[in-house]
Design a protein around this motif. Sequence first.
Motif, PDB file in Angstrom:
ATOM      1  N   UNK A   1       0.829  -1.207   0.000  1.00  0.00           N
ATOM      2  CA  UNK A   1       0.000   0.000   0.000  1.00  0.00           C
ATOM      3  C   UNK A   1       0.865   1.260   0.000  1.00  0.00           C
ATOM      4  N   UNK A   2       1.901   1.277   0.818  1.00  0.00           N
ATOM      5  CA  UNK A   2       2.769   2.445   0.882  1.00  0.00           C
ATOM      6  C   UNK A   2       3.500   2.682  -0.429  1.00  0.00           C
ATOM      7  N   UNK A   3       3.914   1.627  -1.107  1.00  0.00           N
ATOM      8  CA  UNK A   3       4.581   1.780  -2.404  1.00  0.00           C
ATOM      9  C   UNK A   3       3.597   2.304  -3.449  1.00  0.00           C
ATOM     10  N   UNK A   4       2.349   1.851  -3.363  1.00  0.00           N
ATOM     11  CA  UNK A   4       1.323   2.381  -4.274  1.00  0.00           C
ATOM     12  C   UNK A   4       1.134   3.881  -4.029  1.00  0.00           C
ATOM     13  N   UNK A   5       1.113   4.300  -2.756  1.00  0.00           N
ATOM     14  CA  UNK A   5       0.987   5.726  -2.451  1.00  0.00           C
ATOM     15  C   UNK A   5       2.167   6.499  -3.016  1.00  0.00           C
ATOM     16  N   UNK A   6       3.336   5.915  -2.938  1.00  0.00           N
ATOM     17  CA  UNK A   6       4.536   6.580  -3.441  1.00  0.00           C
ATOM     18  C   UNK A   6       4.414   6.840  -4.940  1.00  0.00           C
TER      19      UNK A   6
ATOM     20  N   UNK B   1      11.961   2.227  -1.080  1.00  0.00           N
ATOM     21  CA  UNK B   1      11.718   3.281  -2.064  1.00  0.00           C
ATOM     22  C   UNK B   1      12.913   4.216  -2.208  1.00  0.00           C
ATOM     23  N   UNK B   2      13.397   4.723  -1.102  1.00  0.00           N
ATOM     24  CA  UNK B   2      14.419   5.775  -1.157  1.00  0.00           C
ATOM     25  C   UNK B   2      15.813   5.292  -0.796  1.00  0.00           C
ATOM     26  N   UNK B   3      15.921   4.087  -0.286  1.00  0.00           N
ATOM     27  CA  UNK B   3      17.224   3.592   0.125  1.00  0.00           C
ATOM     28  C   UNK B   3      17.565   3.936   1.564  1.00  0.00           C
ATOM     29  N   UNK B   4      16.692   4.663   2.218  1.00  0.00           N
ATOM     30  CA  UNK B   4      16.881   4.979   3.642  1.00  0.00           C
ATOM     31  C   UNK B   4      15.517   4.895   4.323  1.00  0.00           C
TER      32      UNK B   4
END
Length: 190
Positions: free
Chosen positions: A36-41, A122-125
């Motif tokens: 879900x969070x990746x979809x929001x991203x 997503x961002x690596x951190x």
Amino acid sequence: MLGLMRSTGRTVSWELRQEAKHPGSILFFLSFAITLNIIYYYAFGRRALEEHSGGGLILSLFFVSVVILSRGHSRDREGGALKVLLASPVDRIGMYLGRVLSRSSVLLVVLLISWPVTGLLITGRPLVFEGDVLFQILLLMILSCLGLSSLGTMVVVLASGNRFREMIVPVLFFPAALPLFMVISGAFSE
């Protein structure tokens, strides 16, 4: 009062032992929240996700809570544990409070793990909240989990007698939880 606390404690302990028997379910909940969070991203972009991370967190909470609450009740119903619980001398209010507390804790653990992992993917951190608002965010998350779990537990029990309960739970839960969602998201935005 002592009987209520005793039955609440027993129910919490029993529910958490049931969750511990199936650790794969926590992994399922985590993968659902991270997805879900990746979809929001990808829907809103990196900047929006970082600026409004509380909103993304609350959306995950909103959708994952339905899955966690529905699964817990269906597990009890299919295994026959619900009949045993209802026939036992456990206080009904204590049983309800125990279920709310145990499912809130599972939901809180899923949220606390999924948010930094999502940032890492997503961002690596890891996505983390600043130190000055960390306590406030944690308090809001606890209250949000308790509120949604208390409402969701009632909705799941109401829908349990229906043969279309998998469809009925979201149909009843989302409109009923909408005012709670608006208050929580408003608190996260400030």
